[in-house]
Design a protein around this motif. Structure first.
Motif, PDB file in Angstrom:
ATOM      1  N   ALA A  52      55.899 -46.016   5.624  1.00 19.16           N
ATOM      2  CA  ALA A  52      55.956 -47.444   4.630  1.00 19.16           C
ATOM      3  C   ALA A  52      57.341 -47.775   4.592  1.00 19.16           C
ATOM      4  O   ALA A  52      58.199 -47.109   4.458  1.00 19.16           O
ATOM      5  CB  ALA A  52      55.126 -47.295   3.701  1.00 19.16           C
ATOM      6  N   ASP A  53      57.537 -49.136   5.009  1.00 16.78           N
ATOM      7  CA  ASP A  53      58.977 -49.789   4.867  1.00 16.78           C
ATOM      8  C   ASP A  53      58.939 -51.119   4.254  1.00 16.78           C
ATOM      9  O   ASP A  53      58.432 -52.219   4.712  1.00 16.78           O
ATOM     10  CB  ASP A  53      59.228 -49.929   6.119  1.00 16.78           C
ATOM     11  CG  ASP A  53      60.661 -50.323   6.126  1.00 16.78           C
ATOM     12  OD1 ASP A  53      61.495 -50.379   5.222  1.00 16.78           O
ATOM     13  OD2 ASP A  53      61.394 -50.439   7.341  1.00 16.78           O
ATOM     14  N   PRO A  54      59.067 -50.908   2.804  1.00 17.80           N
ATOM     15  CA  PRO A  54      59.408 -49.899   1.999  1.00 17.80           C
ATOM     16  C   PRO A  54      58.179 -49.168   1.476  1.00 17.80           C
ATOM     17  O   PRO A  54      57.078 -49.882   1.393  1.00 17.80           O
ATOM     18  CB  PRO A  54      60.047 -50.740   0.944  1.00 17.80           C
ATOM     19  CG  PRO A  54      59.509 -51.958   0.698  1.00 17.80           C
ATOM     20  CD  PRO A  54      59.084 -52.306   2.047  1.00 17.80           C
ATOM     21  N   PRO A  55      58.277 -48.117   0.901  1.00 23.99           N
ATOM     22  CA  PRO A  55      57.150 -47.249   0.357  1.00 23.99           C
ATOM     23  C   PRO A  55      57.037 -47.858  -0.948  1.00 23.99           C
ATOM     24  O   PRO A  55      57.851 -48.326  -1.881  1.00 23.99           O
ATOM     25  CB  PRO A  55      57.668 -45.783   0.192  1.00 23.99           C
ATOM     26  CG  PRO A  55      58.769 -45.734   1.201  1.00 23.99           C
ATOM     27  CD  PRO A  55      59.548 -46.902   1.254  1.00 23.99           C
ATOM     28  N   THR A  56      55.579 -47.971  -1.372  1.00 25.17           N
ATOM     29  CA  THR A  56      55.251 -48.222  -2.821  1.00 25.17           C
ATOM     30  C   THR A  56      54.537 -47.361  -3.407  1.00 25.17           C
ATOM     31  O   THR A  56      54.385 -47.384  -4.864  1.00 25.17           O
ATOM     32  CB  THR A  56      54.319 -49.593  -2.773  1.00 25.17           C
ATOM     33  OG1 THR A  56      53.233 -49.202  -1.855  1.00 25.17           O
ATOM     34  CG2 THR A  56      55.056 -50.708  -2.190  1.00 25.17           C
ATOM     35  N   ALA A  57      54.237 -46.097  -2.798  1.00 24.75           N
ATOM     36  CA  ALA A  57      53.790 -44.954  -3.665  1.00 24.75           C
ATOM     37  C   ALA A  57      54.189 -43.680  -2.976  1.00 24.75           C
ATOM     38  O   ALA A  57      54.017 -43.728  -1.716  1.00 24.75           O
ATOM     39  CB  ALA A  57      52.036 -45.248  -3.817  1.00 24.75           C
ATOM     40  N   GLN A 434      62.992 -32.052  -4.886  1.00 25.66           N
ATOM     41  CA  GLN A 434      61.586 -32.130  -4.259  1.00 25.66           C
ATOM     42  C   GLN A 434      61.675 -33.597  -3.203  1.00 25.66           C
ATOM     43  O   GLN A 434      62.174 -34.514  -3.700  1.00 25.66           O
ATOM     44  CB  GLN A 434      60.409 -32.266  -5.363  1.00 25.66           C
ATOM     45  CG  GLN A 434      60.387 -31.178  -6.186  1.00 25.66           C
ATOM     46  CD  GLN A 434      59.729 -29.827  -5.740  1.00 25.66           C
ATOM     47  OE1 GLN A 434      58.897 -29.928  -4.627  1.00 25.66           O
ATOM     48  NE2 GLN A 434      59.770 -28.872  -6.607  1.00 25.66           N
ATOM     49  N   ALA A 435      60.975 -33.397  -2.291  1.00 28.44           N
ATOM     50  CA  ALA A 435      60.830 -34.652  -1.483  1.00 28.44           C
ATOM     51  C   ALA A 435      59.136 -34.937  -1.425  1.00 28.44           C
ATOM     52  O   ALA A 435      58.236 -34.193  -1.585  1.00 28.44           O
ATOM     53  CB  ALA A 435      60.929 -34.402   0.110  1.00 28.44           C
ATOM     54  N   TYR A 436      58.856 -35.988  -1.654  1.00 30.92           N
ATOM     55  CA  TYR A 436      57.445 -36.429  -2.003  1.00 30.92           C
ATOM     56  C   TYR A 436      57.214 -37.492  -0.695  1.00 30.92           C
ATOM     57  O   TYR A 436      57.580 -38.444  -0.545  1.00 30.92           O
ATOM     58  CB  TYR A 436      57.467 -37.390  -3.272  1.00 30.92           C
ATOM     59  CG  TYR A 436      57.721 -36.483  -4.484  1.00 30.92           C
ATOM     60  CD1 TYR A 436      56.485 -35.890  -5.250  1.00 30.92           C
ATOM     61  CD2 TYR A 436      58.965 -36.233  -5.049  1.00 30.92           C
ATOM     62  CE1 TYR A 436      56.873 -35.157  -6.172  1.00 30.92           C
ATOM     63  CE2 TYR A 436      59.083 -35.490  -6.156  1.00 30.92           C
ATOM     64  CZ  TYR A 436      58.281 -34.940  -6.650  1.00 30.92           C
ATOM     65  OH  TYR A 436      58.195 -34.237  -7.772  1.00 30.92           O
ATOM     66  N   PRO A 437      56.103 -37.192   0.014  1.00 33.19           N
ATOM     67  CA  PRO A 437      55.729 -37.945   1.190  1.00 33.19           C
ATOM     68  C   PRO A 437      55.288 -39.174   0.916  1.00 33.19           C
ATOM     69  O   PRO A 437      54.719 -39.438  -0.465  1.00 33.19           O
ATOM     70  CB  PRO A 437      54.731 -36.852   1.821  1.00 33.19           C
ATOM     71  CG  PRO A 437      54.932 -35.670   1.464  1.00 33.19           C
ATOM     72  CD  PRO A 437      55.533 -35.874  -0.054  1.00 33.19           C
ATOM     73  N   VAL A 438      55.524 -40.140   1.653  1.00 38.53           N
ATOM     74  CA  VAL A 438      55.124 -41.580   1.276  1.00 38.53           C
ATOM     75  C   VAL A 438      53.401 -41.511   1.599  1.00 38.53           C
ATOM     76  O   VAL A 438      52.707 -40.927   2.059  1.00 38.53           O
ATOM     77  CB  VAL A 438      55.641 -42.342   2.483  1.00 38.53           C
ATOM     78  CG1 VAL A 438      54.766 -43.722   2.616  1.00 38.53           C
ATOM     79  CG2 VAL A 438      56.894 -42.583   2.143  1.00 38.53           C
ATOM     80  N   LYS A 439      52.930 -42.304   0.330  1.00 40.13           N
ATOM     81  CA  LYS A 439      51.552 -42.480   0.410  1.00 40.13           C
ATOM     82  C   LYS A 439      50.846 -43.904   0.676  1.00 40.13           C
ATOM     83  O   LYS A 439      50.073 -43.861   1.468  1.00 40.13           O
ATOM     84  CB  LYS A 439      51.115 -42.134  -1.051  1.00 40.13           C
ATOM     85  CG  LYS A 439      49.338 -41.955  -1.180  1.00 40.13           C
ATOM     86  CD  LYS A 439      49.235 -41.548  -2.825  1.00 40.13           C
ATOM     87  CE  LYS A 439      47.715 -41.526  -2.944  1.00 40.13           C
ATOM     88  NZ  LYS A 439      47.672 -41.171  -4.655  1.00 40.13           N
ATOM     89  N   ASN A 440      51.673 -44.731   0.225  1.00 43.46           N
ATOM     90  CA  ASN A 440      51.469 -46.257   0.608  1.00 43.46           C
ATOM     91  C   ASN A 440      52.827 -46.927   0.766  1.00 43.46           C
ATOM     92  O   ASN A 440      53.800 -46.461   0.289  1.00 43.46           O
ATOM     93  CB  ASN A 440      50.670 -46.788  -0.475  1.00 43.46           C
ATOM     94  CG  ASN A 440      49.421 -46.223  -0.504  1.00 43.46           C
ATOM     95  OD1 ASN A 440      48.472 -46.015   0.322  1.00 43.46           O
ATOM     96  ND2 ASN A 440      48.987 -46.051  -1.965  1.00 43.46           N
TER      97      ASN A 440
END
Length: 440
Positions: A52-57, A434-440
């Motif tokens: 997502a660009d940009p991520p929101t979650a 930690q790296a958190y993958p994009v969800k939304n």
């Protein structure tokens, strides 16, 4: 006496602007980064990933452990120093002895490039204490990843040892080492690099700009040829800060009328020749990474001690706009600023969050807003029109950078300090990267 100058690094995927393994994943200062706790098992092919660009979650349940050297956090788990640049799904991490690339969605190390020489500050990224100095995140382009650390050059015969700024460049994708340049920054064979800041400020097809800054002792900026690492020019008593086309602007400590003052001085990128001087009669200055259309300066006035945010014309140094702050001290007395890599600069001054058009300095919005019953969040990052942070209650939130309106308030998952369209990076409650993958 001059105070320590620490220039905020510009994070994310843009450059305006390493590893160590003990087998447990946290890493040490002795070699490549080892296996990382919580990392996904390596696979023969990269897994499909949501973007997502940009991520929101972000997916808090799919966090991937990163090397301990990627960042430093305090006892509350808040990130205070970052040593990683995130470009797409690759994290580039600088350590005292190597530059490493890690796939942040799997935790798998992609490559490691060793830095030849004895580390000048081997324990900067380890131990229980937070140190605001040390190396800044690597500068990364499509072609090169470049980082800088202090090294101790050993004595040779009757030639004594000395401190050097070591700049290492590698192919950003393959990790093939392109060159390493070692520049003397101190003639004192007993000099200590423990309080030094080292940074690659910019990488272009014309020059690589790097700096070494150590409290009141040494301030050195060097320009290197990007193909060979050969020195183009070097300037003492100068800290490079921001690049504007072929104009480099930095903090100049060599002020003839008063050695306690600093000023903003512009130099030619390739030649190092002086172009203009601005923000005169300052006690402290920090160049704020922002849009090349404006030079943004976090300044403390020498006479009054008041902090200001200045917007200067990069061609002439003329003042375009000025904002006076309430108070503060240190190299960023006005407050912290975040550039979203597109069009908005957001600054937090004494709890007041204000957004500016990054090209014109026009004010866009301010929080808190008592009339609308809205408070200012604690900002952690800005990227591509989104502002990331935490509410006063500690919940992650995403704002629209242009309007200041709430963009995502539920199940945000994380308040990252570094963002790409693949992931956000921050520390968990234990201070572990930690790296958190994009969800939304």
């Amino acid at each position: 006496m001059r105070r320590t100058l620490v220039i905020m690094a510009c994070l994310g995927t843009a450059v305006a602007v390493a590893g160590c393994g003990d087998g447990t994943g946290g890493g040490s200062a002795s070699g490549p980064i080892g296996p990382v706790p919580g990392a996904h098992p390596p696979t023969s092919a990269e897994p499909a990933a949501k973007t997502a660009d940009p991520p929101t979650a972000f997916d808090a349940g799919a966090a991937v452990g990163l090397p301990a050297e990627a960042l430093r956090a305090n006892v509350a788990g808040n990130v205070v120093s970052t040593f990683v640049t995130l470009r797409e799904r690759t994290g580039y991490v600088i350590t005292p002895t190597a530059m490493n690339a890690v796939d942040v969605l799997t935790g798998k190390q992609k490559w490691s490039v060793p830095i030849k020489g004895v580390p000048g500050d081997p324990n900067n990224q380890s131990g229980p204490f937070v140190n605001p100095t040390g190396p800044r995140p690597p500068a990364v382009t499509d072609k090169l990843a470049v980082a800088a650390v202090p090294v101790v050059m050993p004595e040779k015969g009757t030639t004594p040892a000395y401190l050097a700024l070591s700049v290492v460049a590698a192919d950003a994708e393959k990790g093939t080492k392109a060159w390493q340049a070692d520049l003397k920054v101190s003639d004192d064979q007993y000099a200590d690099a423990g309080n030094a800041v080292t940074e690659v400020v910019a990488v272009t097809d014309k020059a690589v700009i790097a700096r070494y800054s150590r409290q009141d002792e040494e301030h050195v900026t060097v320009a290197l040829d990007p193909a060979s690492g050969k020195t183009l020019w070097q300037r003492k008593d100068y800290d490079a800060g921001s690049l504007h086309g072929d104009i480099l602007v930095g903090t100049d400590y060599n002020v003839a009328e008063n050695s306690s003052m600093t000023q903003a001085t512009a130099l030619g990128l390739v030649t190092g020749q002086q172009k203009w001087v601005g923000a005169r009669e300052s006690s402290q200055l920090t160049m704020v990474p922002a849009d090349p259309a404006l030079v943004v300066v976090n300044r403390t006035d020498y006479g009054s001690g008041h902090p200001f945010l200045l917007f200067l014309d990069p061609a002439t140094g003329a003042e375009k706009a000025k904002v006076e702050g309430e108070g503060g001290f240190g190299s960023r007395a006005y407050g912290e600023c975040f550039y979203d890599q597109q069009s908005v600069l957001v600054c937090n001054e004494e709890g007041v969050l204000t957004a500016y058009d990054a090209k014109t300095a026009a004010k866009l919005w301010t929080l808190p807003d008592e009339a609308a019953n809205r408070v200012a969040p604690d900002v952690t990052a800005a990227w591509h029109g989104a502002l990331y942070g935490k509410t006063p209650g500690g919940q992650p939130i995403v704002l629209d950078a242009k309007t200041g309106k709430d963009r995502s308030t539920e199940d945000v998952g994380a308040a990252p300090v570094v963002v790409s369209r693949y992931a956000g990076i921050t520390a968990d409650k234990n201070g572990t990267p930690q790296a958190y993958p994009v969800k939304n």
